[in-house]
Design an enzyme around this catalytic site. Structure first.
Site, PDB file in Angstrom:
ATOM      1  N   HIS A 116       0.736  -1.236   0.090  1.00  0.00           N
ATOM      2  CA  HIS A 116      -0.210  -0.362   0.250  1.00  0.00           C
ATOM      3  C   HIS A 116       0.827   1.386   0.096  1.00  0.00           C
ATOM      4  O   HIS A 116       2.009   0.879   0.709  1.00  0.00           O
ATOM      5  CB  HIS A 116      -0.902   0.078   1.196  1.00  0.00           C
ATOM      6  CG  HIS A 116      -0.799   0.098   2.469  1.00  0.00           C
ATOM      7  ND1 HIS A 116      -0.665   1.543   2.959  1.00  0.00           N
ATOM      8  CD2 HIS A 116      -0.402  -0.516   3.301  1.00  0.00           C
ATOM      9  CE1 HIS A 116      -0.070   1.458   4.288  1.00  0.00           C
ATOM     10  NE2 HIS A 116       0.028   0.325   4.676  1.00  0.00           N
ATOM     11  N   ASP A 128       5.684   2.950   6.815  1.00  0.00           N
ATOM     12  CA  ASP A 128       4.195   2.439   7.008  1.00  0.00           C
ATOM     13  C   ASP A 128       3.520   4.002   6.333  1.00  0.00           C
ATOM     14  O   ASP A 128       3.043   4.117   5.977  1.00  0.00           O
ATOM     15  CB  ASP A 128       3.461   2.216   8.169  1.00  0.00           C
ATOM     16  CG  ASP A 128       1.871   1.674   8.343  1.00  0.00           C
ATOM     17  OD1 ASP A 128       1.963   0.288   7.099  1.00  0.00           O
ATOM     18  OD2 ASP A 128       1.125   2.269   8.921  1.00  0.00           O
ATOM     19  N   GLU A 162      -4.827   1.285   2.109  1.00  0.00           N
ATOM     20  CA  GLU A 162      -5.684   0.408   3.135  1.00  0.00           C
ATOM     21  C   GLU A 162      -5.320   0.803   4.338  1.00  0.00           C
ATOM     22  O   GLU A 162      -5.996   0.028   4.837  1.00  0.00           O
ATOM     23  CB  GLU A 162      -3.784   0.194   2.825  1.00  0.00           C
ATOM     24  CG  GLU A 162      -3.501  -1.327   3.597  1.00  0.00           C
ATOM     25  CD  GLU A 162      -3.070  -1.137   4.662  1.00  0.00           C
ATOM     26  OE1 GLU A 162      -2.915  -2.127   5.612  1.00  0.00           O
ATOM     27  OE2 GLU A 162      -3.347   0.025   5.391  1.00  0.00           O
ATOM     28  N   GLU A 163      -5.362   2.270   4.909  1.00  0.00           N
ATOM     29  CA  GLU A 163      -5.261   2.779   5.900  1.00  0.00           C
ATOM     30  C   GLU A 163      -6.806   3.126   6.554  1.00  0.00           C
ATOM     31  O   GLU A 163      -7.446   3.451   7.448  1.00  0.00           O
ATOM     32  CB  GLU A 163      -4.135   3.751   6.621  1.00  0.00           C
ATOM     33  CG  GLU A 163      -3.113   3.674   5.626  1.00  0.00           C
ATOM     34  CD  GLU A 163      -2.218   2.771   7.121  1.00  0.00           C
ATOM     35  OE1 GLU A 163      -2.374   2.229   7.950  1.00  0.00           O
ATOM     36  OE2 GLU A 163      -0.757   2.694   7.759  1.00  0.00           O
ATOM     37  N   ASP A 191       4.398  -4.927   3.916  1.00  0.00           N
ATOM     38  CA  ASP A 191       3.546  -3.630   4.150  1.00  0.00           C
ATOM     39  C   ASP A 191       4.600  -3.735   5.461  1.00  0.00           C
ATOM     40  O   ASP A 191       4.405  -4.345   6.402  1.00  0.00           O
ATOM     41  CB  ASP A 191       2.497  -4.229   4.772  1.00  0.00           C
ATOM     42  CG  ASP A 191       2.320  -2.781   5.240  1.00  0.00           C
ATOM     43  OD1 ASP A 191       2.083  -1.909   5.172  1.00  0.00           O
ATOM     44  OD2 ASP A 191      -0.134  -2.878   5.510  1.00  0.00           O
ATOM     45  N   HIS A 280       1.956   4.824  13.157  1.00  0.00           N
ATOM     46  CA  HIS A 280       1.117   5.689  12.971  1.00  0.00           C
ATOM     47  C   HIS A 280       1.428   7.139  13.136  1.00  0.00           C
ATOM     48  O   HIS A 280      -0.158   7.788  14.243  1.00  0.00           O
ATOM     49  CB  HIS A 280      -0.568   4.739  13.785  1.00  0.00           C
ATOM     50  CG  HIS A 280      -0.760   4.063  12.669  1.00  0.00           C
ATOM     51  ND1 HIS A 280      -2.097   2.984  12.287  1.00  0.00           N
ATOM     52  CD2 HIS A 280      -0.590   3.311  11.496  1.00  0.00           C
ATOM     53  CE1 HIS A 280      -2.125   2.540  11.466  1.00  0.00           C
ATOM     54  NE2 HIS A 280      -1.284   2.676  10.181  1.00  0.00           N
TER      55      HIS A 280
END
Length: 472
Positions: A116, A128, A162-163, A191, A280
């Site tokens: 992603h 990420d 994706e998130e 990922d 994140h």
């Protein structure tokens, strides 16, 4: 990686220091190369720059994501890939998938690698999932530069949103017919492959007939790298493929869960600390990547890519009737065709030759390039093999100067041949059929490509319908 909805203890499965036996497969075309971690880090620097210039993130529906996709697409286009962009809607607005096909290989046996490309909204998303995206990008570029001729068709996916819930990969799979899904022999997902306190996890996804999981663990064992299985369940884009029974696997270096003391002893990390303390968060920058973990994982990607490019999945005979093109009359919309979104249409502004759908390239009256592609294999036993299509053209241009063109091309082994060029000169609004022999390409994968270039003034429309690659 999508945020977990499971307790951390449920994510880590059985631990192994010695891999189980790997399923045998034919030797790869050539040894996989050592993928340059320096080049991958340069890609990460570019993604960081894009985020910095666009509010600090590359999230779906925001300018940083589109800038990331356009930059990756430019790299792949320049390397010779056939790329297509899919648009879909999310709660954050419209966003996109990027799919890249390497010309050649048996289109009935597709080996697909994906990652992603989007970040969360609060940070640039370099681990990420810049690491996964940059890792498969550099592998795609290395594969193109290697000059190998794969047995199977190679495809890369860069997923949006994706998130937001794996929306991009789910959308991609929803657009494929059952026949197209059945052609995907393996999907590999990457990922978060450069976590700063890294573990070495292999997806524990092993449907019947899938040796990919074991091949990855065997690879790590051969390099003296301890590993663990992990069931990432619905946390990343492999889930969209696994739900249709497609074999999947991949690697992962850890997210928000903490490293145990046993894992720290095994991997030389810090126990009690998250695998990625910046998961994140705004601190997920280029400083948040472990270069050793990144280097090891991009080489694992290369090992799998080169190996499965040459696995013998058998041959598929041509369908009844002899036309090996799928959706040849475009009546299933864009199914089976790659290229420019919207070029296949049921608009009543231009009539189809048969049915309601056709390919309409050009007609913009502005500088533009559009294309459509499909890869087929000409059987080695073929005694005839012909590409045919019906085309009509109309233009607002006048005179004998060529301004707008559409080329009918075939790509074989990376070599592009133009079979015929149509232009704004000598147009006809009546459908006419053209035929070209492809018999010289017996036993080879052939990519059929329609390539339109239009200049900045006055439209020319090229409308194509009822295509065929007829073999007997």
């Amino acid at each position: 990686m999508k945020r977990s909805l499971l307790a951390p203890a449920l994510l880590v499965a059985a631990t192994a220091l010695v891999a189980p036996g790997s399923q045998a497969a034919p030797a790869p075309l050539a040894p996989a190369p050592d993928i340059s971690v320096t080049s991958v880090q340069a890609h990460l620097n570019q993604l960081q720059s894009i985020a910095t210039a666009n509010g600090g993130n590359r999230a779906a529906g925001r300018p940083g994501y589109l800038a990331s996709l356009n930059w990756v697409k430019g790299k792949l286009d320049a390397a010779g890939y056939t790329t297509s962009v899919q648009t879909f809607s999310t709660s954050a607005g419209s966003t996109y998938n990027l799919v890249a096909d390497w010309p050649g290989g048996d289109p009935n046996h597709v080996v697909m690698t994906g990652a992603h490309l989007d970040s969360v909204s609060v940070g640039p998303g370099i681990n990420d999932n810049g690491t996964g995206s940059a890792g498969i990008l550099e592998n795609a570029l290395a594969f193109a530069a290697s000059g190998v001729t794969p047995r199977n068709h190679i495809r890369f996916g860069f997923w949006g949103a994706e998130e937001l819930g794996l929306l991009g990969s789910k959308h991609y799979m929803s657009t494929l017919s059952t026949a197209e899904k059945d052609k995907i022999e393996l999907y590999l997902n990457f990922d978060m492959i450069g976590s700063p306190n890294p573990g070495y996890f292999v997806y524990d996804d092993n449907p019947a007939g899938n040796g990919a999981r074991d091949d990855l663990t065997s690879y790590f064992t051969s390099k003296g790298i301890p590993w663990e299985y992990i069931d990432v369940q619905g946390r990343s884009d492999h889930a969209a493929f696994r739900s249709y029974g497609i074999p999947t696997s991949g690697t992962f270096t850890g997210a928000e869960t903490t490293m145990t003391s046993a894992q720290a002893q095994k991997w030389g990390g810090q126990s009690g600390r998250a695998f990625d303390p910046c998961y994140h968060s705004s601190c997920d920058t280029t400083a948040n990547v472990n270069a050793t973990a990144l280097d090891r994982n991009i080489d694992a990607i290369a090992f799998m890519l080169w190996k499965y490019a040459d696995v013998d999945y058998g041959t598929t005979p041509p369908p009844a009737g002899g036309n090996v093109l799928l959706n040849p009359g475009f009546e299933s919309g864009a199914a089976s065709w790659g290229g420019t979104t919207g070029a296949i249409t049921s608009s009543t502004s231009k009539p189809a030759h048969g049915g309601s759908w056709k390919a309409w390239l050009g007609g913009n009256g502005s500088t533009s390039t559009e294309s459509l592609t499909q890869t087929v294999t000409i059987p080695s036993s073929a005694t005839t093999a012909n590409l045919s299509y019906w085309i009509r053209t109309d233009t607002a241009e006048t005179g004998s100067t060529v301004y707008d063109t559409m080329k009918v091309q075939v790509i074989v082994g990376g070599v592009t041949t133009t079979l015929r060029t149509f232009s704004n000169v000598g147009t006809s609004s009546t459908y006419t059929q053209f035929t070209h022999s492809l018999l010289a390409h017996q036993g080879k994968a052939v990519t059929v490509k329609l390539l339109m270039n239009e200049d900045s003034s006055l439209q020319t429309s090229f409308v194509v319908d009822d295509t065929a690659v007829s073999v007997s």
